[in-house]
Design a protein around this motif. Sequence first.
Motif, short mmCIF file in Angstrom:
data_model
loop_
_atom_site.label_atom_id
_atom_site.label_comp_id
_atom_site.label_asym_id
_atom_site.label_seq_id
_atom_site.Cartn_x
_atom_site.Cartn_y
_atom_site.Cartn_z
N THR A 86 0.61 -1.15 -0.09
CA THR A 86 -0.20 0.01 -0.10
C THR A 86 0.81 1.27 0.00
OG1 THR A 86 -0.27 -0.22 2.45
CG2 THR A 86 -1.98 -0.84 1.12
N ASP A 87 2.26 1.02 0.45
CA ASP A 87 3.08 2.17 0.33
C ASP A 87 3.40 2.70 -1.18
OD1 ASP A 87 2.96 2.43 3.04
OD2 ASP A 87 4.46 0.91 3.58
N VAL A 88 3.32 1.76 -1.94
CA VAL A 88 3.90 1.84 -3.47
C VAL A 88 2.71 2.07 -4.33
CG1 VAL A 88 5.24 0.60 -5.15
CG2 VAL A 88 5.41 0.08 -2.76
N VAL A 89 2.95 3.12 -5.12
CA VAL A 89 1.75 3.31 -6.21
C VAL A 89 1.87 2.60 -7.36
CG1 VAL A 89 0.62 5.19 -7.60
CG2 VAL A 89 1.36 5.78 -5.54
N LEU A 90 1.03 1.70 -7.65
CA LEU A 90 1.10 0.48 -8.53
C LEU A 90 -0.09 0.35 -9.59
CD1 LEU A 90 2.36 -2.20 -6.35
CD2 LEU A 90 4.03 -1.23 -7.87
N GLY A 91 0.26 0.18 -10.65
CA GLY A 91 -1.04 -0.01 -11.65
C GLY A 91 -1.72 -1.30 -11.11
N PRO A 92 -2.84 -1.59 -11.62
CA PRO A 92 -3.78 -2.70 -11.36
C PRO A 92 -3.03 -4.00 -11.74
CG PRO A 92 -4.96 -1.25 -13.10
CD PRO A 92 -3.71 -0.67 -12.71
N HIS A 121 11.35 -16.17 -8.41
CA HIS A 121 12.44 -15.27 -9.21
C HIS A 121 11.47 -14.30 -9.95
CE1 HIS A 121 14.54 -19.22 -8.63
NE2 HIS A 121 15.47 -18.45 -9.08
N ILE A 122 11.38 -12.96 -9.59
CA ILE A 122 10.87 -11.92 -10.57
C ILE A 122 11.94 -11.08 -11.00
CG2 ILE A 122 8.73 -12.38 -9.16
CD1 ILE A 122 9.32 -9.58 -7.90
N LEU A 123 11.58 -10.57 -11.94
CA LEU A 123 12.47 -9.46 -12.68
C LEU A 123 11.62 -8.24 -12.95
CD1 LEU A 123 15.17 -8.75 -14.03
CD2 LEU A 123 14.07 -9.49 -16.29
N LEU A 124 12.37 -6.83 -12.15
CA LEU A 124 11.40 -5.85 -12.55
C LEU A 124 12.20 -4.96 -13.47
CD1 LEU A 124 10.85 -5.18 -8.66
CD2 LEU A 124 9.57 -6.61 -10.30
N THR A 130 10.67 4.52 -10.51
CA THR A 130 9.26 4.18 -10.92
C THR A 130 8.86 3.04 -9.97
OG1 THR A 130 10.14 2.50 -12.49
CG2 THR A 130 9.21 4.56 -13.38
N GLY A 131 9.58 2.77 -8.79
CA GLY A 131 9.23 1.95 -7.96
C GLY A 131 9.85 0.64 -7.79
N LYS A 132 10.62 0.11 -8.26
CA LYS A 132 11.30 -0.96 -8.39
C LYS A 132 11.94 -1.54 -7.18
CE LYS A 132 13.88 -0.31 -12.19
NZ LYS A 132 13.53 0.78 -12.20
N THR A 133 12.82 -0.72 -6.66
CA THR A 133 13.61 -1.00 -5.31
C THR A 133 12.44 -0.91 -4.36
OG1 THR A 133 15.66 -0.02 -6.15
CG2 THR A 133 15.47 -0.32 -3.96
N LEU A 134 11.54 0.11 -4.35
CA LEU A 134 10.68 0.18 -3.27
C LEU A 134 9.78 -1.26 -3.20
CD1 LEU A 134 9.49 1.95 -1.06
CD2 LEU A 134 8.00 2.90 -2.59
N THR A 135 9.31 -1.76 -4.44
CA THR A 135 8.62 -2.97 -4.46
C THR A 135 9.40 -3.99 -3.83
OG1 THR A 135 7.74 -2.39 -6.66
CG2 THR A 135 7.72 -4.78 -6.19
N ALA A 136 10.66 -4.21 -3.91
CA ALA A 136 11.62 -5.20 -3.37
C ALA A 136 11.34 -4.88 -1.55
CB ALA A 136 13.01 -4.95 -3.60
N GLY A 225 15.35 -9.26 -9.53
CA GLY A 225 16.49 -8.47 -10.16
C GLY A 225 15.51 -7.37 -10.64
N ALA A 226 16.32 -6.17 -10.64
CA ALA A 226 15.61 -4.99 -11.19
C ALA A 226 16.79 -4.28 -12.06
CB ALA A 226 15.56 -3.84 -9.97
N THR A 227 16.22 -3.78 -13.21
CA THR A 227 17.05 -3.14 -14.10
C THR A 227 16.46 -2.02 -14.99
OG1 THR A 227 18.35 -3.45 -16.25
CG2 THR A 227 16.40 -4.78 -16.06
N ASN A 228 17.18 -0.82 -15.20
CA ASN A 228 16.52 0.14 -15.96
C ASN A 228 16.83 -0.04 -17.56
OD1 ASN A 228 16.21 1.59 -13.55
ND2 ASN A 228 18.17 2.61 -13.71
N HIS A 229 17.55 -1.04 -17.92
CA HIS A 229 18.03 -1.30 -19.25
C HIS A 229 17.57 -2.78 -19.56
CE1 HIS A 229 19.89 2.55 -19.53
NE2 HIS A 229 20.57 2.32 -18.31
N PRO A 230 16.22 -3.18 -19.67
CA PRO A 230 16.28 -4.52 -20.04
C PRO A 230 16.58 -5.09 -21.43
CG PRO A 230 14.21 -3.15 -20.25
CD PRO A 230 15.03 -2.49 -19.74
N GLU A 231 16.97 -4.13 -22.36
CA GLU A 231 17.46 -4.48 -23.77
C GLU A 231 18.87 -4.90 -23.63
OE1 GLU A 231 18.62 -0.14 -22.68
OE2 GLU A 231 16.85 -1.28 -22.44
N LEU A 232 19.48 -4.69 -22.48
CA LEU A 232 20.80 -5.09 -22.47
C LEU A 232 20.94 -6.56 -21.96
CD1 LEU A 232 22.76 -2.08 -20.86
CD2 LEU A 232 22.75 -2.77 -23.19
N LEU A 233 19.98 -7.18 -21.43
CA LEU A 233 19.80 -8.35 -20.78
C LEU A 233 19.90 -9.38 -21.82
CD1 LEU A 233 17.26 -7.84 -17.90
CD2 LEU A 233 19.90 -7.69 -17.70
#
Length: 329
Positions: A86-92, A121-124, A130-136, A225-233
């Motif tokens: 509830t502390d993170v603003v997330l899309g439905p 295992h999840i990848l953000l 945009t809330g990736k680290t906060l989600t963890a 896993g969290a990344t700003n550059h998924p195209e590099l993975l």
Amino acid sequence: MATAKQMVALIRGHVQRDDEQFLSLALQVAASEARQGRQDVADEIKKLVDQGRSGTAPAVKPIPLARPRAELEEIISASYPKTKLTDVVLGPDIKTRLERLIRHQSQRAVLRQHGRRPITHILLVGPPGTGKTLTASALAGELHLPLFRLRLDTLITRYLGETATKLRLVFDQIHSVRGVYLFDEFDALGTQRNQSGEVGEMRRVLNSFLQFLEEDNGTDSLIVGATNHPELLDRALFRRFGDVLRYDFPTAEEICSLVTSLVDRRVSKAFDWPSITQAATGLSQADIVTAVDDVIKDAILDGNRKVSETLLADAFIARKLSRDALQRL
């Protein structure tokens, strides 16, 4: 018969007084016995587990905060977040999928009893802020687990074989201490193996990492896993994660929800939301939080009890100009 790893994990669960982990591992042993045709042993273990759980409520107390071993202190930082979803603003869509993951983790013993593995295992992926680290942090808070954050700058070294050795130590920790393990800036580790200029050592590290991800960690630790550059993975990485969540800048509705939660009673009922959402569109969640915080602090120091939409809109616009100026450097 239980494997050596399962025996070690069972003993550790008993020593740490983590009853849920102990019973979950016992069910894993039962499933293994059943697969080998020893159904009578499997049934006896399941019966004992049921007896152990009968008349008791599910344990919700957090496990004691475990510190990384000495050789991992420079690689892993440990914390115990109290953040919730509830502390993170997330899309439905993202919210629904995260709630599903939490349900899998919370009822992992039931899944194991039926020979199924929970999501581990999840990848953000998505832009910064945009809330990736906060989600963890929220996942750790919801599951009452410690959050272990990997420092990839100290994990990756230039010495041949050292990075893979450190990575093995990290996964030994994952297999022995249940928690949420965050690999932030994941692209530093998971770069495509065929990328031009990539050294052979990093290709070997990535191959090792892929193999480690395939292992069934007996503690059901959650790897994020969290990344700003998924195209590099490397493409093979996407297949190793049970879910891939794509984050983006907040929508107009999400902006309203976020600003409302931040300013609370400091706004009037006749607040001009269209001007706010227009000014904040294109900003990340982190940028919006910072801008609102600056306005509230100014209001406190000025002795004002209300926050006007004009001040907020100006703060959002200033944040955009600052961001654009930095991008041009």
